[in-house]
Design a protein around this motif. Structure first.
Motif, mmCIF file in Angstrom:
data_model
loop_
_atom_site.group_PDB
_atom_site.id
_atom_site.type_symbol
_atom_site.label_atom_id
_atom_site.label_comp_id
_atom_site.label_asym_id
_atom_site.label_seq_id
_atom_site.Cartn_x
_atom_site.Cartn_y
_atom_site.Cartn_z
ATOM 1 N N ALA A 6 -1.676 -0.139 3.393
ATOM 2 C CA ALA A 6 -2.405 -1.023 4.311
ATOM 3 C C ALA A 6 -3.563 -1.671 3.568
ATOM 4 O O ALA A 6 -4.730 -1.278 3.725
ATOM 5 C CB ALA A 6 -2.903 -0.256 5.527
ATOM 6 N N PRO A 7 -3.301 -2.661 2.733
ATOM 7 C CA PRO A 7 -4.372 -3.305 1.972
ATOM 8 C C PRO A 7 -5.302 -4.088 2.918
ATOM 9 O O PRO A 7 -4.935 -4.415 4.045
ATOM 10 C CB PRO A 7 -3.630 -4.248 1.030
ATOM 11 N N ALA A 8 -6.486 -4.332 2.424
ATOM 12 C CA ALA A 8 -7.483 -5.047 3.216
ATOM 13 C C ALA A 8 -7.037 -6.478 3.468
ATOM 14 O O ALA A 8 -6.150 -7.016 2.797
ATOM 15 C CB ALA A 8 -8.816 -5.042 2.484
ATOM 16 N N CYS A 9 -7.703 -7.092 4.454
ATOM 17 C CA CYS A 9 -7.409 -8.491 4.792
ATOM 18 C C CYS A 9 -7.509 -9.382 3.561
ATOM 19 O O CYS A 9 -8.488 -9.328 2.819
ATOM 20 C CB CYS A 9 -8.397 -8.969 5.857
ATOM 21 N N GLY A 10 -6.460 -10.139 3.356
ATOM 22 C CA GLY A 10 -6.456 -11.087 2.266
ATOM 23 C C GLY A 10 -6.059 -10.502 0.928
ATOM 24 O O GLY A 10 -5.849 -11.246 -0.022
ATOM 25 N N ALA A 11 -5.956 -9.134 0.830
ATOM 26 C CA ALA A 11 -5.622 -8.535 -0.470
ATOM 27 C C ALA A 11 -4.158 -8.718 -0.810
ATOM 28 O O ALA A 11 -3.781 -8.897 -1.966
ATOM 29 C CB ALA A 11 -5.986 -7.064 -0.471
ATOM 30 N N GLY A 12 -3.259 -8.689 0.187
ATOM 31 C CA GLY A 12 -1.839 -8.825 -0.062
ATOM 32 C C GLY A 12 -1.227 -7.537 -0.592
ATOM 33 O O GLY A 12 -1.922 -6.617 -1.018
ATOM 34 N N CYS A 13 0.100 -7.457 -0.558
ATOM 35 C CA CYS A 13 0.823 -6.279 -1.037
ATOM 36 C C CYS A 13 1.113 -6.403 -2.517
ATOM 37 O O CYS A 13 1.641 -7.425 -2.966
ATOM 38 C CB CYS A 13 2.132 -6.103 -0.258
ATOM 39 N N VAL A 14 0.787 -5.365 -3.284
ATOM 40 C CA VAL A 14 1.069 -5.319 -4.716
ATOM 41 C C VAL A 14 2.196 -4.312 -4.920
ATOM 42 O O VAL A 14 2.059 -3.124 -4.588
ATOM 43 C CB VAL A 14 -0.176 -4.897 -5.517
ATOM 44 N N ALA A 15 3.337 -4.786 -5.476
ATOM 45 C CA ALA A 15 4.538 -3.946 -5.592
ATOM 46 C C ALA A 15 4.934 -3.770 -7.044
ATOM 47 O O ALA A 15 4.504 -4.526 -7.921
ATOM 48 C CB ALA A 15 5.675 -4.575 -4.796
ATOM 49 N N GLU A 16 5.796 -2.740 -7.281
ATOM 50 C CA GLU A 16 6.412 -2.529 -8.591
ATOM 51 C C GLU A 16 7.772 -1.909 -8.380
ATOM 52 O O GLU A 16 8.024 -1.249 -7.360
ATOM 53 C CB GLU A 16 5.555 -1.630 -9.472
ATOM 54 N N ALA A 17 8.672 -2.119 -9.343
ATOM 55 C CA ALA A 17 10.002 -1.484 -9.302
ATOM 56 C C ALA A 17 9.925 -0.173 -10.065
ATOM 57 O O ALA A 17 9.582 -0.156 -11.253
ATOM 58 C CB ALA A 17 11.044 -2.407 -9.897
ATOM 59 N N ARG A 18 10.259 0.950 -9.389
ATOM 60 C CA ARG A 18 10.276 2.262 -10.029
ATOM 61 C C ARG A 18 11.737 2.643 -10.284
ATOM 62 O O ARG A 18 12.567 2.662 -9.376
ATOM 63 C CB ARG A 18 9.592 3.300 -9.149
ATOM 64 N N VAL A 19 12.079 2.903 -11.548
ATOM 65 C CA VAL A 19 13.457 3.162 -11.984
ATOM 66 C C VAL A 19 13.589 4.613 -12.413
ATOM 67 O O VAL A 19 12.721 5.147 -13.125
ATOM 68 C CB VAL A 19 13.840 2.220 -13.136
#
Length: 594
Positions: A298-311
């Motif tokens: 649940a990132p703060a307003c305006g922060a957006g989701c930061v993702a990565e692929a875990r293999v």
């Protein structure tokens, strides 16, 4: 009879006779046979012989040559000579030779009669003629961009731009004489003809590579895809960093002993390769399987989701993010002081004043909404520019004031004023002074500025020196001191026989106030000019003394003195004395001429 009159009559008779007898005529000017004219150009008398004008009175035969169409004629003033022979263009003609006069040319270069357009006969110019015979400067134009020479039919110079200046098809025979050219060969950059693809693309037996319809087959002549391998394939190792530019590339990992593919950011093993893994949220992954994880759930307003692929790499799950999902917090909008709803991340321009004393840009700020919080402090949504650099400094729109063209005008300030108004950043008018002191009008010297001072006079021609009839008049804030109305003055004269008088005054003066009996007063005219009185006589009037009749006893004596009674006898009559005239002094002999 006068010769000229006789000639004139003869000419008139010839003219009258000719006009009635003949019908043939001359031209330039028009005339009938027998007409006589005077040619002012050549200064000769000419007559019309029915076809042309002929000089009259020449000493020899008058000839006109043989006139035919196209003849060239000359004249010396009395004889006209015409000929069809060749003439000299240098000495016998001037002006411009018309193209129509040129004859036709024949040979390798031809023209039509009356035309300057030339045509070179096909084959008339050979390579041998051109070899070394054309200057480099003559080869510059729209078809050849570099210069050179032609030797033995071969261009000697820089390369010609075929793309820009050569059109059409280049014959194959002109490329290496066409040696090796065929339907299955192509022209190489090294200047030779070669078979397309070389030996590796030739049709062959089992094991050969085939090219068919854009697909490549290895071990098969009928590839069904861009690349089809009829048998096992082997991939080698690849140390290139995995980025988006090689997305989808395959390599062999020697240390892990499995194949990997580039997913755009990292090399990943194919699913099922090696031992499995367990995710942070307790799900299982096969070897080589990948899953997306998020830095924050649940990132703060305006922060957006930061993702990565875990293999899952042979039992080890790479990466570090531990959240299986992400839902950013909602962002709140802002309400501006003027009621406008401003969304998160949006901006609005605000002003500290609606009518500032200067341009609005100097009173503005950008207010940004960040999750319900509005930056800045200015509270106005609109603004109208004020004016800068006015005589009163920076002012707001609508400001108006009186300006003057001068602080000390020659007259009332109202005549030198204007109202200047600031409207949306623009100031009307042009006067630049903010204050003014009235000058004076109607003075002896015209309109003057305050502080002006000058000498005025009660009269322009006073009876005496101007200084005695003067005052200094000063203009102070529109008011002129004093009362004298004249701006100039000419001195009069003082101490004259008639008192003080004005310049220009003239009168008669006398050398004495009285003259003896029988004489006349001596006078002169004395004139006052700019303070100076002419002449020197000092008496304003003069009278002649009365004359008395002399006593009979003293007649002789009185007559001796022109009737003047200032003489008497020395000895009275009857005393026996002599007749001596002496001056009457009022002494012992008080007699006088009665």
């Amino acid at each position: 009879m006068n010769g000229r009159i006789g000639l004139a009559l003869a000419m008139l008779m010839l003219a009258l006779w000719g006009r009635g007898a003949l019908a043939a005529g001359c031209s330039t000017p028009p005339g009938n046979e027998g007409d006589i004219i005077y040619n002012s150009t050549y200064k000769v008398v000419q007559f019309c012989n029915g076809t042309q004008w002929v000089n009259a009175g020449s000493s020899g035969a008058v000839g006109v040559g043989t006139l035919t169409n196209g003849s060239f004629c000359t004249t010396d003033g009395s004889v006209i000579n015409c000929t069809t022979a060749a003439i000299s263009l240098t000495s016998q003609a001037n002006g411009t030779l018309q193209a129509a006069q040129f004859p036709a040319l024949t040979g390798d270069v031809t023209t039509s009669a009356g035309s300057l357009a030339a045509t070179i006969t096909t084959g008339a110019v050979t390579n041998a003629m051109l070899a070394g015979g054309i200057a480099a400067s003559k080869l510059v134009g729209t078809d050849i961009t570099t210069v050179g020479t032609i030797a033995a039919g071969t261009w000697q110079g820089a390369a010609i731009d075929l793309a820009g200046y050569v059109t059409g098809n280049l014959p194959v025979a002109n490329l290496n004489s066409g040696t090796g050219a065929s339907s299955s060969t192509f022209w190489r950059g090294d200047g030779t003809w070669a078979v397309a693809g070389g030996a590796q693309w030739q049709d062959g037996a089992s094991g050969a590579i085939y090219y068919n319809g854009g697909n490549v087959g290895i071990g098969t002549a009928t590839a069904g895809a861009t690349l089809e391998v009829a048998g096992p394939a082997k991939f080698g190792t690849d140390g290139t960093e995995c980025t988006g530019t090689i997305l989808g590339r395959i390599r062999w990992n020697n240390s892990s002993a499995y194949y990997e593919y580039c997913n755009g950011s990292a090399w990943s093993p194919f699913k099922g390769a090696g031992a499995g893994c367990t995710t942070p949220w307790s799900t299982s992954l096969d070897g080589g399987e990948a899953v997306v994880a998020y830095q924050s759930a649940a990132p703060a307003c305006g922060a957006g989701c930061v993702a990565e692929a875990r293999v899952c790499d042979n039992g080890t799950l790479n990466g570090s993010y531990v959240n299986v999902s992400c839902s950013p917090a909602a962002c709140y909008s802002c309400t501006a002081p003027w009621g406008l709803n401003i969304l998160h991340g949006a901006t609005a321009t605000a002003y500290s004043e609606e009518t500032p004393t200067g341009p609005c840009s100097g009173y503005s700020e950008t207010r940004t909404c960040t999750d319900g919080s509005l930056s800045g402090s200015y509270t106005h949504a609109s603004c109208t520019d004020g004016c800068t650099g006015t005589p009163w400094g920076n002012v707001s729109t609508g400001y108006a004031n009186t300006a003057y063209s001068s602080t000390t005008p020659a007259g009332p300030c109202a005549s030198f004023s204007e109202t200047r108004t600031c409207t949306d950043g623009s100031l009307s008018g042009s006067y630049s002074d903010t204050s003014c002191t009235d000058g004076c009008t109607g003075t002896p010297w015209g309109d003057v500025v305050t502080g002006y001072a000058n000498t005025a006079y009660s009269s322009t021609t006073p009876a005496g020196p101007c200084a005695s009839f003067s005052e200094t008049r000063t203009c102070t804030n529109g008011s002129l001191s004093g009362s004298y109305a004249h701006g100039s003055c000419t001195d009069g004269c003082t101490g004259t026989p008639w008192g003080n008088v004005a310049t220009g005054y003239a009168n008669t003066a006398y050398s004495e106030s009285s003259a003896p009996c029988g004489s006349a007063c001596t006078s002169e005219t004395r004139t006052c000019t700019n303070g100076t009185l002419s002449g020197s006589y000092t008496h304003a009037s003069c009278s002649v003394e009365s004359c008395f009749a002399c006593h009979s006893y003293y007649t002789n004596c009185c007559n001796m003195n022109n009737g003047s009674c200032t003489y008497q006898y020395y000895s009275p009559p009857g005393a026996g004395g002599s007749l001596n005239c002496i001056a009457a002094t009022g002494g012992a002999y008080p007699w006088g001429c009665p």
